[in-house]
Design an enzyme around this catalytic site. Sequence first.
Site, PDB file in Angstrom:
ATOM      1  N   ASP A 458       0.828  -1.214   0.000  1.00  0.00           N
ATOM      2  CA  ASP A 458       0.000   0.000   0.000  1.00  0.00           C
ATOM      3  C   ASP A 458       0.859   1.258   0.000  1.00  0.00           C
ATOM      4  O   ASP A 458       0.613   2.195  -0.768  1.00  0.00           O
ATOM      5  CB  ASP A 458      -0.917  -0.021   1.231  1.00  0.00           C
ATOM      6  CG  ASP A 458      -1.583   1.319   1.496  1.00  0.00           C
ATOM      7  OD1 ASP A 458      -2.624   1.593   0.895  1.00  0.00           O
ATOM      8  OD2 ASP A 458      -1.032   2.111   2.298  1.00  0.00           O
ATOM      9  N   ALA A 485      -4.363   3.302  -0.469  1.00  0.00           N
ATOM     10  CA  ALA A 485      -4.293   2.676  -1.789  1.00  0.00           C
ATOM     11  C   ALA A 485      -4.990   1.323  -1.784  1.00  0.00           C
ATOM     12  O   ALA A 485      -5.689   0.962  -2.741  1.00  0.00           O
ATOM     13  CB  ALA A 485      -2.837   2.528  -2.222  1.00  0.00           C
ATOM     14  N   ASP A 486      -4.816   0.547  -0.715  1.00  0.00           N
ATOM     15  CA  ASP A 486      -5.491  -0.742  -0.608  1.00  0.00           C
ATOM     16  C   ASP A 486      -7.011  -0.563  -0.587  1.00  0.00           C
ATOM     17  O   ASP A 486      -7.749  -1.258  -1.287  1.00  0.00           O
ATOM     18  CB  ASP A 486      -5.068  -1.458   0.676  1.00  0.00           C
ATOM     19  CG  ASP A 486      -3.702  -2.114   0.567  1.00  0.00           C
ATOM     20  OD1 ASP A 486      -3.204  -2.265  -0.560  1.00  0.00           O
ATOM     21  OD2 ASP A 486      -3.144  -2.471   1.616  1.00  0.00           O
ATOM     22  N   ILE A 487      -7.465   0.346   0.256  1.00  0.00           N
ATOM     23  CA  ILE A 487      -8.913   0.527   0.438  1.00  0.00           C
ATOM     24  C   ILE A 487      -9.563   1.045  -0.836  1.00  0.00           C
ATOM     25  O   ILE A 487     -10.598   0.520  -1.284  1.00  0.00           O
ATOM     26  CB  ILE A 487      -9.170   1.473   1.620  1.00  0.00           C
ATOM     27  CG1 ILE A 487      -8.765   0.799   2.927  1.00  0.00           C
ATOM     28  CG2 ILE A 487     -10.632   1.913   1.672  1.00  0.00           C
ATOM     29  CD1 ILE A 487      -8.628   1.731   4.098  1.00  0.00           C
TER      30      ILE A 487
END
Length: 649
Positions: A458, A485-487
């Site tokens: 991330d 970034a992951d979410i």
Amino acid sequence: MLEGIRVLACGARDAVRLCATLLERAGAAVERTASDSADYDVILVSSDFDDANVVARWKTSGSHMVCDITATGPQDSRAGRRWSDAQIQAMSGLMDTTGFAHGAPVRIGVPLTEISAALYAAAAIAAAVRVKRMRGIVQNIDVTLSGCAASALTTFLPAAFARRAVGRLGNRHPACAPWNAYRTRDGWILICTGTEEQWRKLKQEARVPQLDDARFASLAERVRHVDELDALVESWTTTLTTDDCTRICESIGVAAGPIVGVRDLADEPNFRMRHAQAARAMKAHGVDADTYRDVSIFETSALSDALPVAKRAVPCERGANAAPLAGVKVIEIGQYTTAPLVGKHLAALGAQVVKIEPPGGEAARAWSPGQGGTSYFFALNNTDKETIALDLKQESARAYLRTLLKDADVLVENLRPGALAKLGFTREALGAINPRLVYCSISGFGMTSAYPSRPAFDTVIQAMGGLMDLTRADGAPVKIGASGADILGGQAALFAILARLAAREENAGAFIEISMQDVAAWCALFAAGNNSARGQALACLDGHIWMEREVSDAERAQCSALPKAVAAVKLAGATPVMRVDELLQDGDFLADVLSAARDANGAFWPVLKAPYRLTKTPACVRAAPGAPQAVRLAPPAPARAPVPEDRPA
């Protein structure tokens, strides 16, 4: 996917504008000005900014799906006020988790809660379109920025549940080192080591004698002496250009990447390769209010060109109270955040989600804190799923997976690009197993990438997607405290999958590709081209307040002598910056966001409600995950006895 859907987007919030762009990308026809003669399927509004009476009439008409995106829910004590994205960041805990440990809270440089609300609203609309097309049910949708902010706190809430202090980490990791942004000869690089082997290789390349010191011999010691460690690592990185340092890290398998300026994305190799038209436009004209529209956050194509088109028998339960995805079967092969986020929302919307874990379970299960041997983090990200353990290196396990996939509707995974194909599950193979499958792959840089061998975390994606460039503390780039970034990558995948499931035609199988860097760049370009009002965090006796106006020296001095709750009352326009642990004493958070679920043993777990509310077929979070179930697999075929060689007499 949403062809034939007419949308009126007339709300004043950024989330409405962004949601309209997403719906257009999925095929809907969007109008920004109301027409009396138009028959809209969906109306996008923000009643805390728009005429509440008009919105109420639309909602009660029963002829439109009205999606209302507001700062807080109608039952919230703060409802109806025009809270900005930054104010929601402050009151939700997001701001306090962003910034350096010994500095002030930092406003996230992109309107994260507006963007998140747009993505969740688009996903909820796609689910509601599916219900309308299949059952004729028209319903309204409410999405709150505060709920979206809380949904992004899954890495911080576990400590609060365990009554532990939750603090800022800057660009560091709470349990790994080295993991930080380091200066180079010509910029910054983000370096992340997650294993002892990666540390050994990095130390060998750096050739800094002091790194062999006993202070850095173990992970625990490196974390304990992280300040000295980071200084020594930076003494190496500053001797190199960013490109040279990145190449070295990639060659030894260490996740790393440059901190890319938003306006430099046009020269970033992967962005330029994947978005050539946008890169050319940026080089010629710079970044403006609509540049982000040239970047797609998902790509769709046929699952396999080698197979004939197969009709999808669209699964559905016809009962009036059936969930939007009742009858849909999902296989999830994921870990940590992105694919699990997708799976938990599909499950909340009624799908049967089967999560494949490695033997012993996903690594995140063991993270602290938790209860009964399972972490709160894992529970928050994996509600309402069936979990099974499979060693996909074994042929018997792969055969079992093929059986699961034969009648599945969706496969979502966030493995390293090519990892599933190496196990025999190429797109062509998946198409042969199930030609109507919707297969979604989520990765850092995409399946087609300038960095086919580069690992991505991330933090690296935040660096290389422009997010860190816009989020700065005292001039230094800093990551979003939450795993932004992951979410956001998971949210993009959720919308793309739901839009495919809502398609009018009975589609053949489809391949959906999500590059987290694409999503990050989309967000960063929107923020860079649509400047929001700046502000500042002011220190108080017990924390900080957020101000979106100029502050006099007298006000600053007054603030420093007051508790933040008092300062927020005395200084017009001030918003207290909440710590995550303080949310658990906040009545609105407890009523509107937090819920409880039970696991198979009857134990209660704190979980989060979905930040979108469908009025007639709501998403429901019910159960915490249990231990992964072992699967009885067919025994391997016995080895054939060797045939004796013929020997001369």
